[in-house]
Each structure stands twice: as structure tokens, then as C-alpha cells.
Design a protein around this motif. Structure first.
Motif, PDB file in Angstrom:
ATOM      1  N   SER A  29       0.865  -1.164   0.040  1.00  0.00           N
ATOM      2  CA  SER A  29       0.049   0.018   0.032  1.00  0.00           C
ATOM      3  C   SER A  29       0.810   1.311   0.114  1.00  0.00           C
ATOM      4  N   GLY A  30       2.178   1.128  -0.042  1.00  0.00           N
ATOM      5  CA  GLY A  30       3.218   2.292  -0.005  1.00  0.00           C
ATOM      6  C   GLY A  30       3.333   3.099   1.177  1.00  0.00           C
ATOM      7  N   ASN A  31       3.262   2.191   2.139  1.00  0.00           N
ATOM      8  CA  ASN A  31       3.534   2.671   3.396  1.00  0.00           C
ATOM      9  C   ASN A  31       4.648   2.344   3.897  1.00  0.00           C
ATOM     10  N   ALA A  32       5.775   2.958   3.763  1.00  0.00           N
ATOM     11  CA  ALA A  32       7.229   2.624   4.444  1.00  0.00           C
ATOM     12  C   ALA A  32       7.170   2.761   5.978  1.00  0.00           C
ATOM     13  N   GLU A  57      14.799   3.752  11.462  1.00  0.00           N
ATOM     14  CA  GLU A  57      15.022   5.087  10.819  1.00  0.00           C
ATOM     15  C   GLU A  57      15.566   4.727   9.258  1.00  0.00           C
ATOM     16  N   GLU A  58      16.781   3.975   9.450  1.00  0.00           N
ATOM     17  CA  GLU A  58      17.551   3.888   8.127  1.00  0.00           C
ATOM     18  C   GLU A  58      16.552   2.702   7.355  1.00  0.00           C
ATOM     19  N   ILE A  59      15.864   1.575   7.957  1.00  0.00           N
ATOM     20  CA  ILE A  59      15.290   0.838   7.502  1.00  0.00           C
ATOM     21  C   ILE A  59      13.990   1.407   6.714  1.00  0.00           C
ATOM     22  N   GLN A  60      13.352   2.297   7.282  1.00  0.00           N
ATOM     23  CA  GLN A  60      12.033   2.897   6.698  1.00  0.00           C
ATOM     24  C   GLN A  60      12.739   3.815   5.450  1.00  0.00           C
ATOM     25  N   GLY A  61      13.965   4.428   5.463  1.00  0.00           N
ATOM     26  CA  GLY A  61      14.425   5.207   4.372  1.00  0.00           C
ATOM     27  C   GLY A  61      14.470   4.386   3.083  1.00  0.00           C
ATOM     28  N   GLN A  64      11.139   3.431   1.780  1.00  0.00           N
ATOM     29  CA  GLN A  64      10.656   4.491   0.981  1.00  0.00           C
ATOM     30  C   GLN A  64      11.102   4.850  -0.201  1.00  0.00           C
ATOM     31  N   LYS A  65      12.379   4.796  -0.352  1.00  0.00           N
ATOM     32  CA  LYS A  65      13.170   4.901  -1.724  1.00  0.00           C
ATOM     33  C   LYS A  65      12.503   3.658  -2.586  1.00  0.00           C
ATOM     34  N   LEU A  66      12.440   2.605  -2.321  1.00  0.00           N
ATOM     35  CA  LEU A  66      12.100   1.709  -3.135  1.00  0.00           C
ATOM     36  C   LEU A  66      10.568   1.785  -3.716  1.00  0.00           C
ATOM     37  N   ASP A  68       9.117   4.732  -3.577  1.00  0.00           N
ATOM     38  CA  ASP A  68       9.333   5.909  -4.504  1.00  0.00           C
ATOM     39  C   ASP A  68       9.680   5.782  -6.090  1.00  0.00           C
ATOM     40  N   ASP A  69      10.575   4.386  -6.018  1.00  0.00           N
ATOM     41  CA  ASP A  69      11.099   4.066  -7.142  1.00  0.00           C
ATOM     42  C   ASP A  69      10.214   3.291  -8.061  1.00  0.00           C
ATOM     43  N   GLY A  70       9.096   2.967  -7.380  1.00  0.00           N
ATOM     44  CA  GLY A  70       7.823   2.338  -7.996  1.00  0.00           C
ATOM     45  C   GLY A  70       7.705   0.874  -7.937  1.00  0.00           C
ATOM     46  N   PHE A  71       8.431   0.164  -6.800  1.00  0.00           N
ATOM     47  CA  PHE A  71       8.342  -1.088  -6.510  1.00  0.00           C
ATOM     48  C   PHE A  71       6.989  -1.481  -5.750  1.00  0.00           C
ATOM     49  N   SER A  72       6.518  -2.503  -5.965  1.00  0.00           N
ATOM     50  CA  SER A  72       5.249  -2.753  -5.072  1.00  0.00           C
ATOM     51  C   SER A  72       5.016  -4.317  -5.522  1.00  0.00           C
ATOM     52  N   GLU A  73       3.786  -4.670  -5.099  1.00  0.00           N
ATOM     53  CA  GLU A  73       3.032  -6.085  -5.279  1.00  0.00           C
ATOM     54  C   GLU A  73       4.203  -7.057  -4.680  1.00  0.00           C
ATOM     55  N   VAL A  74       4.630  -6.991  -3.643  1.00  0.00           N
ATOM     56  CA  VAL A  74       5.613  -8.088  -2.924  1.00  0.00           C
ATOM     57  C   VAL A  74       4.800  -9.232  -2.633  1.00  0.00           C
ATOM     58  N   GLU A  75       5.127 -10.322  -2.946  1.00  0.00           N
ATOM     59  CA  GLU A  75       4.556 -11.678  -2.463  1.00  0.00           C
ATOM     60  C   GLU A  75       5.625 -12.629  -2.197  1.00  0.00           C
TER      61      GLU A  75
END
Length: 129
Positions: A29-32, A57-61, A64-66, A68-75
Motif C-alpha cells: 500500500s506504499g506505507n514505508a 529510521e534507516e530501514i524506513q528510508g 521509502q526509496k524503493l 518511491d522508485d515504483g516497486f510494489s506487489e511483493v509476495e
């Protein structure tokens, strides 16, 4: 596993499965921040070939970058394994895929917290194209 009762196994497995689903749902859902919330505050994430990230904090960053770069739909696909290693911890390994990448999780160490939820203490994975 000796020393771990069936009810302890069931509790730690159930908590791990719920937390893992929360992580995947947050990512998709794009929620880092939601992803990072599934890690302990001092967690270690080794993401090959990207680097090592410490703390939420580093992990969220990173997530978030991933996103923002259009990555999604992990399974998680094929060979997903949950191994109870103690009354309060589980190691998950799996193959995974996204819309723009795939790879392998070599070790997610999920640890039961005082409130009965599980959080990631260690996350080791590799992107393979």
C-alpha cells in the motif's frame, strides 16, 4: 523442537504470520512507515546488493526509496519456510517477487514482543534481478 510446547509454537508462529502479513500489506500500500514499524528499534537489515541498514529510521528510508522508485506487489513464493527456533523466535526464509524484482529471503528473525506481537530483529535478503 525440545523445550518448546505446542502452545508456545502456535503463539510464536501465529504472531510471526500476522506481523509478516502486516509488513507485506504495508509495503503493497506504499506505507514505508508501516514496514518499518514491523522491525525492532535496533533491527539489522542486510539487503544485497544495496547495503546494511540499522534501526527503524534507516530501514524506513530504504523501503521509502524503493516505494518511491515504483516497486510494489511483493509476495512470498515457493519454498517459504517458518522454523521455530525458541519459544519466542521464528526464522522465515522464502523466495519473493515484486513487480520490478525478485530474490530470496535467507533469514528473517522474528521475535515475540512483550505485547504478544512479533517484530523483525534481523532481515537478510537478496535481490536477484
Amino acid at each position: 523442537m525440545s523445550g518448546v510446547s505446542d502452545s508456545e509454537k502456535e503463539a510464536v508462529l501465529s504472531a510471526t504470520q500476522a506481523a509478516s502479513k502486516l509488513w507485506k500489506d504495508s509495503f503493497n500500500s506504499g506505507n514505508a512507515a508501516g514496514c518499518a514499524a514491523q522491525y525492532e528499534s535496533t533491527a539489522l537489515m542486510e539487503a544485497k546488493p544495496f547495503g546494511t541498514f540499522k534501526g527503524t529510521e534507516e530501514i524506513q528510508g530504504f523501503w521509502q526509496k524503493l516505494i518511491d522508485d515504483g516497486f510494489s506487489e511483493v509476495e512470498y513464493v515457493e519454498a517459504t519456510k517458518l522454523e521455530v527456533v525458541s519459544a519466542d523466535s521464528v526464522v522465515l526464509s522464502s523466495n519473493w517477487k515484486m513487480n520490478k524484482a525478485k530474490g530470496v529471503i535467507t533469514k528473517e528473525l522474528w521475535v515475540l514482543q512483550g505485547d504478544g506481537t512479533a517484530k523483525l530483529r534481523e532481515d537478510h535478503f537478496e535481490a536477484q534481478g
